[in-house]
Scaffold this motif. Structure first.
Motif, short mmCIF file in Angstrom:
data_model
loop_
_atom_site.label_atom_id
_atom_site.label_comp_id
_atom_site.label_asym_id
_atom_site.label_seq_id
_atom_site.Cartn_x
_atom_site.Cartn_y
_atom_site.Cartn_z
N UNK A 129 0.78 -1.23 0.00
CA UNK A 129 0.00 0.00 0.00
C UNK A 129 0.81 1.27 0.00
N UNK A 130 2.14 1.19 -0.11
CA UNK A 130 2.96 2.41 -0.08
C UNK A 130 2.74 3.28 -1.31
N UNK A 131 2.39 2.70 -2.43
CA UNK A 131 2.16 3.50 -3.63
C UNK A 131 0.95 4.40 -3.47
N UNK A 132 -0.13 3.89 -2.77
CA UNK A 132 -1.29 4.73 -2.50
C UNK A 132 -0.96 5.84 -1.51
N UNK A 133 -0.17 5.50 -0.51
CA UNK A 133 0.25 6.53 0.44
C UNK A 133 1.05 7.62 -0.26
N UNK A 134 1.92 7.19 -1.18
CA UNK A 134 2.73 8.15 -1.92
C UNK A 134 1.84 9.09 -2.74
N UNK A 135 0.82 8.53 -3.38
CA UNK A 135 -0.09 9.36 -4.19
C UNK A 135 -0.80 10.39 -3.31
#
Length: 380
Positions: A129-135
């Motif tokens: 889920x880090x990519x969603x957090x980054x977004x």
């Protein structure tokens, strides 16, 4: 012509008849049982045999005083002495690739035997889920940046308070650092090639849960930067320097490569009184492999104008003097054997350096040295 043929034919007939008559006479004597005549005949035959034996002995003596040999004329040559020592082939670019983050291996882009480039993505671990957090953080940063830019324009026009300007700037900078930090964390989910090379083995399958503590995901090897490592006795300190040329013979493939010393250790191992060296060697055909055995030949002595002879012709007498046989009074086909005491130097590659006793153009005996002696006539 007819007369010559007639004489030749008659001579053969007479010789044959004489031989038959002699044999018949002996047979007649035996039949007659005349003891005196038989003794006289035997004495005559023994006298003839004695003459024949003497003639044979003379011929054998003449034969023993001569010998058929092979020779070589001496000349100046380059002589190198080598330190021969065993080492192991290795490369610094032979590693097991580990994941930087634990998780499920969601992609695997390579297989064994595949050539890859430095930085190429080999696989990817689930980012949890880090990519969603980054977004989300990037959106917050974008808004904070817009707010700061508007606040800056107002501040430049002397509108608004300084505290509003500083708060907008601080919020923007903080979110910018959060974005960079999250991107750095997210990049750890990508498994990249640390250098160009070949994937030697792959130990995992896509979908497996991986972690940095496990044995490794795959092995990558680069065979273009090979070297041989070994230990050298401390007596060679000062003789081996960076750049020294070395012959590296790889016995398993029957090839010899020209290399150079690239590193000399500064520490002496107290256990075996030696120091380590590394010799870089080329690998144009990719035949070298880590852990192959190499035989190093390192030049530790060189003489550009040396007189050398085959090592096997140098003999030692009862007084521990080294000597060789040379050809005296040579007429290009024969001569006389002469023993010459020599002072020998180092030996290498089946030849021995002669420090004194011989000169250029001297002719030495190279084959048959064990069957000759001083003064014997030599044919070659």
């Amino acid at each position: 012509m007819k007369k010559i043929l007639l004489i030749f034919t008659v001579s053969i007939l007479l010789f044959s008849c004489g031989k038959k008559d002699d044999s018949a006479a002996i047979d007649d004597l035996i039949k007659s049982k005349n003891l005196e005549q038989l003794k006289a005949k035997r004495a005559l035959i023994q006298s003839d045999l004695t003459k024949i034996d003497q003639a044979l002995a003379t011929l054998d003596t003449q034969k023993e005083s001569e010998a058929l040999v092979e020779t070589m004329a001496l000349k100046d040559t380059i002589f190198n002495h080598y330190l021969e020592i065993q080492g192991n082939v290795d490369t610094n670019e032979n590693i097991l690739i580990q994941p930087e983050m634990p998780g499920t291996l969601v992609t695997l882009n390579v297989k064994a035997g595949q050539r890859v480039s430095r930085g190429q993505v080999l696989g990817k671990v689930d980012d949890a889920g880090m990519s969603q957090q980054l977004a989300s953080i990037e959106n917050q940063y974008s808004l904070a940046k817009t707010t700061f830019e508007r606040q800056k324009r107002l501040w430049d026009q002397k509108i608004g308070s300084e505290i509003q300007y500083l708060q907008a700037q601080t919020q923007m900078v903080g979110l910018q650092k959060s974005v960079l930090q999250m991107k750095a964390q997210l990049s750890k989910t990508l498994i990249k090639a640390p250098f160009s090379g070949v994937i030697d083995e792959v130990f995992v399958e896509r979908g497996e849960v991986v972690a940095p503590s496990q044995e490794g995901l795959m092995r990558i090897v680069n065979l273009s930067d090979m070297y041989v490592s070994t230990s050298v006795p401390e007596s060679y300190i000062g003789k081996l320097k960076v750049g020294t040329t070395v012959d590296a013979e790889i016995t398993s493939i029957g090839k010899t490569y020209k290399g150079k010393v690239r590193q000399v250790a500064n520490n002496i191992n107290p256990t075996n009184r030696s120091f380590g060296i590394e010799v870089s060697i080329p690998n144009p055909q990719n035949l070298l492999r880590p852990n192959q055995v190499a035989k190093l030949k390192i030049v530790d002595y060189s003489n550009k104008k040396a007189i050398v002879v085959p090592t096997n012709i140098v003999q030692e007498d009862g007084e521990k003097n080294s000597y060789v046989y040379v050809v005296a009074n040579s007429d290009s086909k024969s001569g006389t054997a002469k023993k010459v005491v020599v002072k020998i130097g180092k030996s290498s590659d089946n030849v021995t350096e002669i420090l004194s006793g011989l000169a250029v153009k001297d002719i030495v005996v190279t084959e048959g040295v064990n069957s000759i002696s001083e003064g014997m006539k030599l044919n070659f």
